[in-house]
Motif scaffolding. Structure first.
Motif, PDB file in Angstrom:
ATOM      1  N   ALA A  16     -26.129 -46.989 -75.404  1.00 43.33           N
ATOM      2  CA  ALA A  16     -25.853 -46.449 -77.144  1.00 43.33           C
ATOM      3  C   ALA A  16     -26.953 -45.583 -76.181  1.00 43.33           C
ATOM      4  O   ALA A  16     -27.870 -44.674 -76.558  1.00 43.33           O
ATOM      5  N   SER A  19     -25.974 -42.276 -74.712  1.00 43.01           N
ATOM      6  CA  SER A  19     -26.117 -41.163 -75.749  1.00 43.01           C
ATOM      7  C   SER A  19     -27.143 -40.811 -76.525  1.00 43.01           C
ATOM      8  O   SER A  19     -27.138 -40.032 -76.955  1.00 43.01           O
ATOM      9  N   ALA A  20     -28.153 -41.516 -76.627  1.00 44.17           N
ATOM     10  CA  ALA A  20     -29.320 -40.888 -77.378  1.00 44.17           C
ATOM     11  C   ALA A  20     -30.368 -39.949 -76.984  1.00 44.17           C
ATOM     12  O   ALA A  20     -29.927 -38.809 -76.816  1.00 44.17           O
ATOM     13  N   HIS A  21     -29.647 -39.985 -75.292  1.00 44.12           N
ATOM     14  CA  HIS A  21     -30.761 -38.604 -74.851  1.00 44.12           C
ATOM     15  C   HIS A  21     -29.504 -37.708 -74.618  1.00 44.12           C
ATOM     16  O   HIS A  21     -30.400 -36.277 -75.031  1.00 44.12           O
ATOM     17  N   ALA A  24     -29.644 -35.762 -78.346  1.00 39.48           N
ATOM     18  CA  ALA A  24     -31.160 -35.250 -78.451  1.00 39.48           C
ATOM     19  C   ALA A  24     -31.208 -33.953 -77.532  1.00 39.48           C
ATOM     20  O   ALA A  24     -31.396 -32.552 -78.077  1.00 39.48           O
ATOM     21  N   GLU A  76     -24.088 -35.652 -83.416  1.00 41.47           N
ATOM     22  CA  GLU A  76     -24.116 -37.155 -83.252  1.00 41.47           C
ATOM     23  C   GLU A  76     -23.511 -37.090 -82.413  1.00 41.47           C
ATOM     24  O   GLU A  76     -22.369 -36.414 -81.504  1.00 41.47           O
ATOM     25  N   ALA A  95     -24.995 -42.057 -81.866  1.00 39.80           N
ATOM     26  CA  ALA A  95     -26.608 -41.311 -81.289  1.00 39.80           C
ATOM     27  C   ALA A  95     -26.648 -40.221 -82.883  1.00 39.80           C
ATOM     28  O   ALA A  95     -25.686 -38.871 -82.371  1.00 39.80           O
ATOM     29  N   ARG A  96     -28.361 -40.266 -83.059  1.00 44.31           N
ATOM     30  CA  ARG A  96     -27.992 -38.774 -84.008  1.00 44.31           C
ATOM     31  C   ARG A  96     -29.421 -38.286 -83.662  1.00 44.31           C
ATOM     32  O   ARG A  96     -30.208 -39.057 -83.004  1.00 44.31           O
ATOM     33  N   ALA A  97     -29.445 -37.641 -83.433  1.00 44.26           N
ATOM     34  CA  ALA A  97     -31.133 -36.560 -83.224  1.00 44.26           C
ATOM     35  C   ALA A  97     -30.719 -35.723 -84.378  1.00 44.26           C
ATOM     36  O   ALA A  97     -29.488 -34.513 -84.706  1.00 44.26           O
TER      37      ALA A  97
END
Length: 109
Positions: A16, A19-21, A24, A76, A95-97
């Motif tokens: 997770a 995935s966030a990185h 982004a 996403e 993950a969303r940014a």
């Protein structure tokens, strides 16, 4: 059995974070691509953002052309190393940014 559960949970948390990185980075690059296409007069500036997000293992889910000539995108990214089932089971999701980019504005002088 407890060690295995903790190991799987640890991998899910690490996935997770990765995935966030990824999300982004993909959002930043997609926003820049869409804004550049808009400045260059492309008929569908968001198409550039879609392509860049896809090239960065993400999906562009929203692209908004704003009145100030900037572009805001939402992307996403699925959790790394899974097909999403483990993350969904743990109560998470992709993950969303969100990122925004626009033309350069000269300040001062």
């Amino acid at each position: 059995a407890v060690v295995m559960i903790l190991a799987v949970a640890g991998l899910a948390v690490a996935g997770a974070a990765v995935s966030a990185h990824v999300a982004a980075t993909a959002a930043d690059l997609a926003a820049i691509a869409a804004a550049a296409a808009r400045v260059q007069g492309a008929p569908d500036a968001c198409a550039s953002g879609v392509a860049v997000a896809a090239a960065n293992a993400s999906t562009l889910t929203r692209c908004t052309l704003l009145a100030d000539e900037s572009v805001q995108v939402t992307v996403e990214s699925a959790v790394s190393g899974t097909d999403g089932r483990l993350t969904n089971w743990l109560g998470g999701g992709p993950a969303r940014a969100v990122a925004r980019a626009g033309p350069v504005v000269e300040v001062g002088g």
